[in-house]
Structures are given as structure tokens and as C-alpha cells.
Design a protein around this motif. Sequence first.
Motif, mmCIF file in Angstrom:
data_model
loop_
_atom_site.group_PDB
_atom_site.id
_atom_site.type_symbol
_atom_site.label_atom_id
_atom_site.label_comp_id
_atom_site.label_asym_id
_atom_site.label_seq_id
_atom_site.Cartn_x
_atom_site.Cartn_y
_atom_site.Cartn_z
ATOM 1 N N PHE A 187 0.832 -1.211 0.000
ATOM 2 C CA PHE A 187 0.000 0.000 0.000
ATOM 3 C C PHE A 187 0.865 1.259 0.000
ATOM 4 O O PHE A 187 0.636 2.183 -0.780
ATOM 5 N N ALA A 188 1.864 1.297 0.875
ATOM 6 C CA ALA A 188 2.698 2.499 1.020
ATOM 7 C C ALA A 188 3.434 2.827 -0.278
ATOM 8 O O ALA A 188 3.441 3.984 -0.737
ATOM 9 N N ILE A 189 4.061 1.813 -0.881
ATOM 10 C CA ILE A 189 4.831 2.049 -2.110
ATOM 11 C C ILE A 189 3.907 2.401 -3.273
ATOM 12 O O ILE A 189 4.164 3.336 -4.033
ATOM 13 N N SER A 190 2.797 1.652 -3.402
ATOM 14 C CA SER A 190 1.852 1.908 -4.496
ATOM 15 C C SER A 190 1.227 3.286 -4.364
ATOM 16 O O SER A 190 1.077 4.018 -5.358
ATOM 17 N N ALA A 191 0.847 3.669 -3.130
ATOM 18 C CA ALA A 191 0.257 4.990 -2.895
ATOM 19 C C ALA A 191 1.266 6.094 -3.196
ATOM 20 O O ALA A 191 0.909 7.150 -3.736
ATOM 21 N N ALA A 192 2.542 5.846 -2.849
ATOM 22 C CA ALA A 192 3.595 6.833 -3.134
ATOM 23 C C ALA A 192 3.761 7.034 -4.640
ATOM 24 O O ALA A 192 3.910 8.169 -5.114
ATOM 25 N N ILE A 193 3.712 5.934 -5.396
ATOM 26 C CA ILE A 193 3.828 6.020 -6.858
ATOM 27 C C ILE A 193 2.671 6.833 -7.432
ATOM 28 O O ILE A 193 2.861 7.724 -8.268
ATOM 29 N N MET A 194 1.452 6.526 -6.960
ATOM 30 C CA MET A 194 0.279 7.245 -7.429
ATOM 31 C C MET A 194 0.358 8.724 -7.058
ATOM 32 O O MET A 194 -0.004 9.607 -7.847
ATOM 33 N N ALA A 195 0.831 9.004 -5.845
ATOM 34 C CA ALA A 195 0.926 10.378 -5.366
ATOM 35 C C ALA A 195 1.951 11.184 -6.169
ATOM 36 O O ALA A 195 1.710 12.344 -6.515
ATOM 37 N N VAL A 196 3.090 10.569 -6.478
ATOM 38 C CA VAL A 196 4.122 11.239 -7.274
ATOM 39 C C VAL A 196 3.572 11.561 -8.670
ATOM 40 O O VAL A 196 3.762 12.673 -9.190
ATOM 41 N N ALA A 197 2.875 10.604 -9.272
ATOM 42 C CA ALA A 197 2.294 10.812 -10.602
ATOM 43 C C ALA A 197 1.228 11.904 -10.556
ATOM 44 O O ALA A 197 1.087 12.686 -11.505
ATOM 45 N N THR A 198 0.486 11.970 -9.438
ATOM 46 C CA THR A 198 -0.527 13.019 -9.283
ATOM 47 C C THR A 198 0.131 14.398 -9.216
ATOM 48 O O THR A 198 -0.258 15.329 -9.926
ATOM 49 N N GLY A 199 1.143 14.520 -8.348
ATOM 50 C CA GLY A 199 1.813 15.801 -8.174
ATOM 51 C C GLY A 199 2.575 16.258 -9.400
ATOM 52 O O GLY A 199 2.603 17.452 -9.729
ATOM 53 N N ALA A 200 3.201 15.303 -10.104
ATOM 54 C CA ALA A 200 4.065 15.665 -11.234
ATOM 55 C C ALA A 200 3.329 15.738 -12.568
ATOM 56 O O ALA A 200 3.761 16.462 -13.469
ATOM 57 N N LEU A 201 2.225 15.001 -12.708
ATOM 58 C CA LEU A 201 1.582 14.882 -14.016
ATOM 59 C C LEU A 201 0.113 15.318 -14.034
ATOM 60 O O LEU A 201 -0.304 16.079 -14.901
ATOM 61 N N PHE A 202 -0.681 14.844 -13.057
ATOM 62 C CA PHE A 202 -2.127 15.096 -13.064
ATOM 63 C C PHE A 202 -2.441 16.591 -12.993
ATOM 64 O O PHE A 202 -3.290 17.100 -13.729
ATOM 65 N N TYR A 203 -1.757 17.318 -12.106
ATOM 66 C CA TYR A 203 -2.032 18.741 -11.937
ATOM 67 C C TYR A 203 -1.635 19.568 -13.160
ATOM 68 O O TYR A 203 -2.042 20.715 -13.300
ATOM 69 N N TYR A 204 -0.832 18.981 -14.029
ATOM 70 C CA TYR A 204 -0.434 19.668 -15.255
ATOM 71 C C TYR A 204 -1.249 19.194 -16.462
ATOM 72 O O TYR A 204 -0.968 19.585 -17.594
ATOM 73 N N GLY A 205 -2.246 18.320 -16.192
ATOM 74 C CA GLY A 205 -3.104 17.827 -17.273
ATOM 75 C C GLY A 205 -2.372 16.971 -18.270
ATOM 76 O O GLY A 205 -2.623 17.033 -19.480
ATOM 77 N N LYS A 206 -1.418 16.147 -17.768
ATOM 78 C CA LYS A 206 -0.589 15.317 -18.646
ATOM 79 C C LYS A 206 -0.735 13.827 -18.306
ATOM 80 O O LYS A 206 0.115 13.241 -17.626
ATOM 81 N N PRO A 207 -1.814 13.168 -18.743
ATOM 82 C CA PRO A 207 -1.967 11.734 -18.481
ATOM 83 C C PRO A 207 -0.934 10.921 -19.237
ATOM 84 O O PRO A 207 -0.547 11.273 -20.352
ATOM 85 N N VAL A 208 -0.491 9.823 -18.628
ATOM 86 C CA VAL A 208 0.505 8.948 -19.260
ATOM 87 C C VAL A 208 -0.199 7.870 -20.077
ATOM 88 O O VAL A 208 -0.987 7.091 -19.547
ATOM 89 N N THR A 209 0.067 7.843 -21.352
ATOM 90 C CA THR A 209 -0.432 6.758 -22.212
ATOM 91 C C THR A 209 0.718 6.034 -22.896
ATOM 92 O O THR A 209 0.560 4.932 -23.400
ATOM 93 N N GLN A 210 1.893 6.670 -22.930
ATOM 94 C CA GLN A 210 3.101 6.076 -23.488
ATOM 95 C C GLN A 210 4.242 6.330 -22.511
ATOM 96 O O GLN A 210 4.192 7.283 -21.726
ATOM 97 N N VAL A 211 5.278 5.497 -22.562
ATOM 98 C CA VAL A 211 6.447 5.696 -21.696
ATOM 99 C C VAL A 211 7.069 7.066 -21.953
ATOM 100 O O VAL A 211 7.498 7.762 -21.028
ATOM 101 N N LEU A 212 7.078 7.513 -23.212
ATOM 102 C CA LEU A 212 7.677 8.796 -23.579
ATOM 103 C C LEU A 212 6.962 9.975 -22.911
ATOM 104 O O LEU A 212 7.567 11.029 -22.682
ATOM 105 N N ASP A 213 5.663 9.802 -22.567
ATOM 106 C CA ASP A 213 4.912 10.876 -21.909
ATOM 107 C C ASP A 213 5.575 11.303 -20.609
ATOM 108 O O ASP A 213 5.536 12.474 -20.233
ATOM 109 N N MET A 214 6.159 10.345 -19.895
ATOM 110 C CA MET A 214 6.804 10.655 -18.620
ATOM 111 C C MET A 214 8.020 11.558 -18.823
ATOM 112 O O MET A 214 8.311 12.426 -18.016
ATOM 113 N N VAL A 215 8.738 11.350 -19.933
ATOM 114 C CA VAL A 215 9.925 12.156 -20.212
ATOM 115 C C VAL A 215 9.518 13.594 -20.535
ATOM 116 O O VAL A 215 10.027 14.549 -19.957
ATOM 117 N N ASN A 216 8.585 13.740 -21.464
ATOM 118 C CA ASN A 216 8.184 15.062 -21.945
ATOM 119 C C ASN A 216 7.611 15.941 -20.835
ATOM 120 O O ASN A 216 7.757 17.158 -20.859
#
Length: 385
Positions: free
Chosen positions: A216-245
Amino acid sequence: MIVAGSTYGMQLLWVLLLSCFFSGILIYVYGNYTLITGETALFAFKKHLRWGKVIAILIIIGIAFGQWNSLMGIMGISANIIYEIFAIYFPQIVQYKYETVIVIAIAVTAIFYALLLVGKYTFFEKILVIFVTIMGLSFLISLFMVYPLPSDVLHGLVPSIPEVQGGKMLVAAFVGTTMAAATFLSRPLFVKGKGWTIKNRKEQKKDAIVAAILVFAISAAIMAVATGALFYYGKPVTQVLDMVNTLEPVAGKFALTLFFFGTLSAGLSSIFPILLIVPILIADYQSGKLDTSSKQFKRITAFACLFALIVPIFGSNPVEMQILSQIFNVFVLPLVIFGILMLVNNKSLMKEYRTGIGINVGLIAALFFSLVISYNGILALTNYF
């Protein structure tokens, strides 16, 4: 977790919490049954349950299908992440992306197969501990750099399903990942591999609780990092390259590399148990003992390694394949829970070690949850295809 966090924020945190809670119960129950009876899961199903042979065979087929399809996605994601890490520092390889990804995938597969031939549980455990530690530390450190709003975390604990295309699919994939039937079925053989006996019941219980909390702790941390870094900027991940950009301009090269190493460790730590799971289940069904030096073990794992190369070779979207594959893992879950529920309430097997009301209530709740998620998975697949 990354796709969920980047697309829906913390909305699916409640699914993760329930999955990990029920996983902890099932990990404990399966391990406890083995310590008390000395029997492994599928061998016990075949031996003690009516229609047990049919149930066990259906479980093996279902898990093999789900896990090997998952393996394709994981290998595709891992190979692409390694490529992207190289591309950050060596941009000249970009023009050879397809060839580089295939070479990386083949190299990773060959290394893992060679490690499997070492053939001892304690060795496998050490390798997994290294990968999972890197994964956990990477995302926990990243969490100090990018994090979600506390209000979003609280709202995520309120049950809701995203009313958009793909929402139901991701809920089912969540459960298929964190409440995987393969985890519980392999537990008895790993308990035996550690040399535990009836004297280790307290240790086994503590181990199950810690496992559920860490997942739970690790999975929640992963989700939280993706929320803070990507969700608030309106950048959903559909490809691995999305994380880089998205991540590089937001967090910088260091944080991006840290994030990628965490994701890569998540992938690599999954490859090992997936390669092991089918020979584990077949050995469980046949005799309740796993012989990692047998020809059967080497042939099945070799086939799985070749199967893993399908996504990299055909250039499919590994993120989409990974989410889709996890849905198939939920369909055998009701059988896995029902089977152990019957076994632990068999007085002739459990003898003086009675299964308490709390555990039974937890198992029944887990069964109901798995049926609801399976139905949700059917709806998701129907809409997808």
C-alpha cells in the motif's frame, strides 16, 4: 499506479486500500494453512475439494494467461524506460529507438533467465529485495519533490469510479495488480522455501501484515508522485515517452532519472516472480514441491522469456498492454478465495487450529469484492473491444 495518478489523481486510492487489506488477509491465510497442514494450495485443492482438479486447472490456465500477457507489457515498459534513460544522456541513439529497445529487451531477458538457472529461493528473494528497495526509495524520495494536495488524498478514500472511458478498466487493473491471485497461491511454496514450520506462525502473520502495508505504502507513493508531477499539469501517461516530456521540465533530469529508476525497478521486480509463477503452480498441482533444477522448470521459464519479447518486437504500446493484461488476473480471484475459504474451515484439516470469525468475515468480504471487480472487469473488456 502511474497511469492512475496521472489520469485521475488520487481518486482510486480507496481501491488500492481495499485491495491491500484483502491481500494481507489472503497472504496470511494461505501461509497459515501451509504451516498447519504442510500442504500447498493447488495440491490441497486437488486433494480435498469437490471438483478440485477442475478448479486447480482453471486457476493455472487463468493465471498463466494473465501473467504472461502482463510479462509482455512489463518487458516492453522496462526496455523502453532503459532506452529513455540512455536517450536523456545520449540523444544520438534516438534514431535507432526500435533496434535499441529490442536489444535491451533481449539482454534483460537473457540475464533474468540466467539468474533463474541459479535455482535457489534465497537467491531469488535477495534479488527481489534489491529491486523493491530501489523502487520504494526512488518514489518515496520523489514524493518530497512532487506531491498531491492533502484534500485530494482524503477524497481518494471515498469510493468512486471515474465516469470516463477506461475508468472501469483501470479499477479492475488496480485489483489485478495489488490483489493478484498468483501472490497467494505462491505463498505456500515460498513459506516452505524459507524453511518455516508451525513454530513460525507468529512470524508468518507479521510478515503478511508488513507485506500488505508495504504494498500500500509504495503503491500509494507512486500514485501520489504521478498526481503531483503529471495530473495537476493535465498530462496523463499513455506512453512511456509521456513521462519524459512532462517530468523533465517540471522536475529536472535528476528527479526524472530517479522516477525512471523507481519505475524500472518496479518492472524488473515483477519479471522475476512472473517467470516463476507458472512452473510454481504446475509443481504445486503435481506434488506440492518446486524443483528449480528440473527440465520442466527450465523449459517453461524459457518459453515465458520468449513470450516476454512479443511487445518489444511488434512495437505495441506497452502501457496499454500492461493495463489490459492486469484485468485478466481478476477473473480467477473468486476461485482462489473460495478454495481457501473451504479448506481453512475443514475441521479435519485444521485440527485444533480453528479459523476465527474475523478471518472468515474478511475472506467472505474479499470474495464479494472479487466478484464485484470481476463483473466490473467484464464490463470494461466489453467496452474496450
